[in-house]
Design a protein around this motif. Structure first.
Motif, PDB file in Angstrom:
ATOM      1  N   LEU A 156       0.827  -1.213   0.000  1.00 15.09           N
ATOM      2  CA  LEU A 156       0.000   0.000   0.000  1.00 15.09           C
ATOM      3  C   LEU A 156       0.858   1.258   0.000  1.00 15.09           C
ATOM      4  O   LEU A 156       1.673   1.451   0.892  1.00 15.09           O
ATOM      5  CB  LEU A 156      -0.884   0.022   1.250  1.00 15.09           C
ATOM      6  N   PRO A 157       0.666   2.128  -0.977  1.00 13.09           N
ATOM      7  CA  PRO A 157       1.359   3.420  -0.910  1.00 13.09           C
ATOM      8  C   PRO A 157       0.710   4.302   0.148  1.00 13.09           C
ATOM      9  O   PRO A 157      -0.431   4.074   0.551  1.00 13.09           O
ATOM     10  CB  PRO A 157       1.139   4.010  -2.306  1.00 13.09           C
ATOM     11  N   SER A 158       1.425   5.316   0.629  1.00  8.26           N
ATOM     12  CA  SER A 158       0.859   6.232   1.625  1.00  8.26           C
ATOM     13  C   SER A 158      -0.179   7.132   0.967  1.00  8.26           C
ATOM     14  O   SER A 158      -0.040   7.504  -0.188  1.00  8.26           O
ATOM     15  CB  SER A 158       1.962   7.111   2.206  1.00  8.26           C
ATOM     16  N   ASP A 159      -1.183   7.481   1.739  1.00  4.77           N
ATOM     17  CA  ASP A 159      -2.187   8.431   1.250  1.00  4.77           C
ATOM     18  C   ASP A 159      -1.627   9.847   1.260  1.00  4.77           C
ATOM     19  O   ASP A 159      -1.894  10.631   0.375  1.00  4.77           O
ATOM     20  CB  ASP A 159      -3.406   8.422   2.171  1.00  4.77           C
ATOM     21  N   ALA A 184       2.702   6.699   6.130  1.00  3.32           N
ATOM     22  CA  ALA A 184       1.658   5.699   5.880  1.00  3.32           C
ATOM     23  C   ALA A 184       0.609   5.668   6.987  1.00  3.32           C
ATOM     24  O   ALA A 184      -0.507   5.219   6.771  1.00  3.32           O
ATOM     25  CB  ALA A 184       2.287   4.320   5.725  1.00  3.32           C
ATOM     26  N   ARG A 216      -6.383   0.706  -4.095  1.00  2.00           N
ATOM     27  CA  ARG A 216      -5.959   0.672  -2.712  1.00  2.00           C
ATOM     28  C   ARG A 216      -6.843  -0.280  -1.895  1.00  2.00           C
ATOM     29  O   ARG A 216      -6.351  -1.103  -1.115  1.00  2.00           O
ATOM     30  CB  ARG A 216      -6.079   2.094  -2.167  1.00  2.00           C
TER      31      ARG A 216
END
Lengths: 252, 501
Positions: B5-8, B44, B82
């Motif tokens: 998961l990439p950071s928002d 994250a 996501r």
């Protein structure tokens, strides 16, 4: 005090009961009850109500003390969300007996319908107790969160003791069955356990007033195989949901 | 398993930082750490709740959308990918907090209000009285009036129980558990001061709030938590919760970790067990069964208070509403799909239900067609954002509105949607005693009371412009609304003409 209710609306019967209660009367008898609903709803003190006939839906709903004895059958919703007190039925009761019941005692001499003891809870020093002398249908003790349910099957030995989906979603309380239950009949959130010496002692002590009320022989009732269903977890659905933090918002 | 998961978000700490560490203490999500003379951001973990931004004494922090990007794709949006990755890593149902944030058509902002010019002069609310008092409850079919020997008029008809609101805005249901006791205390006190009501939701009424009973709607939901005779007796009104706009058709699970001693006592269940609200009421499978519970509650309270029903706005909402009205409901709360939640499955929150505007118009129409509109009051809830929304809701057919998210925003909520984590940095949707302390009760009451005051004044301003001096003249008065940019079918459902006609 007595009331012949055959020609009366349930609202009039309950108004009369409220007046009796306010006047400090301790014991009343209702005759000619023909499915009148809500008798003893919210009953809040020591009033004892005897009912001759068929008690209608939601008998003793939100009941908070006192006693109701039915000489006849009861329809749906006996002891709905009951908090304290005692309901005794000398006959059958229909669906949803003891729905969300939190305290007090219910004795049913004969059979009950579907969803008995559904979402029963327990709170404080007065955990709820429901004893069913006959058989129970599907969804017995579904979502059960506390209290004790006992099904005895004392009458017709050819009828199944309980239906299916017993204890589905159970996360508290205990169900005692006088007999056995096949694995397909109970939910995966409940587990079968053998009775301990404490359980037998508890049953002896708990069934004594039930047997006395209905004239059953306690020793004969206890001289039988029993089994016990308990919840496997207090949090049966904890793993269904993802609880990670900070992962909802999109990049926009 | 590796985390894909990439950071928002990206937490940017500027050169103004004096390393005071305030941001680290404020962050309840563990996104900031002080180490060896630096503030380290764990991007994250950031939910963009803005707590650190607001409390940084040097205004050194900015939270920005994470600038790294993948190839643009209008179909496989970053949000969808996501969610998919989260599920691939957990195999679980995704949760979400707050209300539906998806870009569905927002009808409120396509509605325009009328104003009086020349022929029907406006009214000046500064000089002339504006009547906002609203009565919630069943109204009789007809009123019988007689004069006594002195010529004084007397009402002969016995009126069913009514709730008197000084402003047509109440606080909607948020349970103790979803929010904490301080939030309940703030809403109860603000409701008392403003002459309106708060709704304790389905988790019972805390002992300390019993003195606010006459400003309280108590709920009876499928879990029947905390429902007992005293609870019913204490309240001004009782609401049977059938559904919630944010999650129609499903129940609720308050996780065992959140069932603290205090919440357990109020819900009347053992501490630490899951509080499960099943999807249906186990005793309601039909309109007749609903009638049975409505009358059980009326019997239990000796017909002394209104009993209402809350339903989520769903496809057949009008038929359900008329059924509930005929089942004996004295008021109906219609909860639209923008309504908030402490926790709901993301798939339900984002895809189930109807806009409140549509549901409200459809229900009001249906009740009028059947000649029973007077038998039931309508409370509109689910995403009411401003006094303009309140006015439009009333013009579409509501008697009053209920607000929840708006009140939480007044108390600091930034709609980070992490309510279900129990880590609310603003001390609202958490049971952590340290986080709860962040919410000051007296200041909170003032904020919420100010909000009600401001909206109430604005409603009067708009009524003046409309040339209306009593809110009841606006109720269902869709002639004073026009639509802009809505399609013909939506206009028909709303019963509103396009602007210029």
């Amino acid at each position: 005090m007595e009331l012949h209710a055959q020609q009366l609306h349930y609202r009039e019967v309950n108004q009369w009961l409220r007046r009796c209660s306010q006047d400090g009367i301790h014991h009343v008898t209702l005759y000619g009850i023909r499915g009148h609903r809500y008798i003893g709803t919210g009953l809040n003190n020591s009033l004892r109500i005897q009912i001759h006939g068929t008690a209608g839906n939601d008998l003793g709903a939100f009941m908070n003390g006192g006693e109701i004895v039915v000489y006849g059958n009861a329809q749906d919703g006996v002891g709905n969300t009951m908090n304290a007190g005692r309901i005794i039925v000398h006959g059958h009761a229909s669906d949803v007996v003891a729905h969300s019941m939190r305290g007090g005692t219910i004795f049913i001499r004969d059979d009950v319908g579907y969803r008995a003891g559904i979402h029963m809870k327990a709170w404080g020093t007065n955990p709820p107790l429901v004893i069913i002398g006959g058989t129970a249908r599907d969804f017995l003790g579904e979502y059960m969160a506390g209290g004790t349910l006992i099904v005895l099957g004392l009458h017709d030995s050819s009828a199944p003791l309980v239906g299916s989906y017993v204890g589905t979603g159970m996360h508290g309380g205990v169900i005692y069955l006088r007999g056995t239950i096949a694995p397909y009949q109970y939910g995966k959130e409940a587990g079968l356990q053998p009775l301990t010496a404490d359980d037998w002692e508890y049953l002896q002590h708990t069934l004594a007033p039930f047997c006395e009320e209905f004239g059953f022989n306690l020793e004969e009732v206890l001289d039988h195989t029993f089994c016990k269903l308990v919840p496997l977890s207090r949090r049966p659905y904890g793993r269904l949901y993802e609880g990670a933090v900070g992962a909802i918002n999109s990049h926009g | 398993m590796k985390n894909f998961l990439p950071s928002d978000f990206l937490v940017h700490i500027g050169p103004e930082c004096i390393l005071c560490g305030r941001c680290v203490r404020e962050c309840s999500f563990g996104a900031l750490e002080q180490k060896e003379g630096h503030i380290i951001a764990h991007h994250a973990r950031c939910v963009a709740c803005q707590r650190c931004v607001v409390f940084c004494p040097r205004s050194a922090i900015a939270i920005v959308p994470h600038p790294s990007t993948s190839r643009h794709n209008a179909y496989w949006t970053p949000e969808l990918r996501r969610a998919l990755l989260r599920q691939a890593q957990t195999g679980a149902i995704l949760l979400a907090g707050a209300g539906n944030d998806q870009p569905y058509l927002n009808i409120w902002d396509h509605l325009l209000l009328d104003a009086s010019q020349v022929t029907n002069p406006p009214i000046d609310p500064l000089r002339e009285p504006m009547e906002l008092v609203t009565f919630i409850g069943r109204k009789p079919d007809r009123l019988e009036i007689t004069a006594d020997e002195n010529g004084e008029w007397k009402l002969v008809t016995e009126l069913p129980p009514q709730l008197k609101l000084d402003t047509p805005i109440i606080f909607g249901a948020m349970s103790l558990g979803a929010v904490n006791l301080r939030v309940h205390k703030i809403l109860a006190e603000a409701a008392r001061r403003a002459g309106t009501l708060f709704n304790c939701g389905e988790g019972g009424l805390h002992e300390e709030l019993y003195p606010y009973g006459q400003n309280t709607i108590v709920q009876v939901a499928s879990g029947r938590f905390g429902v007992h005779q005293r609870y019913l007796d204490a309240a001004a009104a009782i609401e049977i919760k059938i559904g919630q706009g944010a999650k129609p058709g499903i129940g609720g699970h308050l996780a065992g970790e959140k069932v603290t001693e205090e919440i357990a006592r109020t819900r009347m269940i053992p501490a630490g067990t899951d509080a499960l609200s099943p999807a249906p009421h186990h005793d309601i499978y039909s309109i007749e069964d609903l009638a049975q519970l409505i009358y059980a509650l009326k019997e239990a309270t000796n017909y002394s208070k209104p009993v209402g029903v809350k339903i989520a706005a769903v496809h057949h909402v009008a038929a359900i509403a008329t059924g509930a009205a005929r089942a004996g409901a004295d008021f109906l709360t219609i909860d639209g799909f923008r309504g908030g939640t402490g926790a709901a499955p993301l798939v339900i929150r984002n895809h189930v239900g109807l806009p409140l505007e549509i549901a409200l118009a459809a229900v009001d129409d249906r009740l009028r067609e059947e000649g029973i509109r007077h038998q039931v009051s309508l409370i509109a809830s689910g995403g009411i954002r401003s006094s303009a929304d309140v006015i439009k809701a009333i013009a579409l057919g509501a008697d009053a509105v209920a607000i929840c998210t708006a009140a939480l925003i007044a108390l600091g909520c930034t709609l980070c949607q992490a309510c279900y984590t129990g880590r609310c940095a603003w001390g609202l949707t958490t049971q952590d005693p340290e986080l709860i302390k962040r919410l000051d009760i007296e200041e909170g009451v003032e904020r919420v009371q100010n909000l009600l005051r401001a909206w109430t004044l604005e409603i009067k301003e708009v009524m003046g412009a409309l040339g209306i001096n009593a809110i009841e003249s606006l109720r269902g008065n869709r002639e004073r609304l026009r639509s802009i940019g809505l399609d013909t079918h939506t206009q028909e459902v709303l019963g509103i003409r396009p602007a210029g006609m």
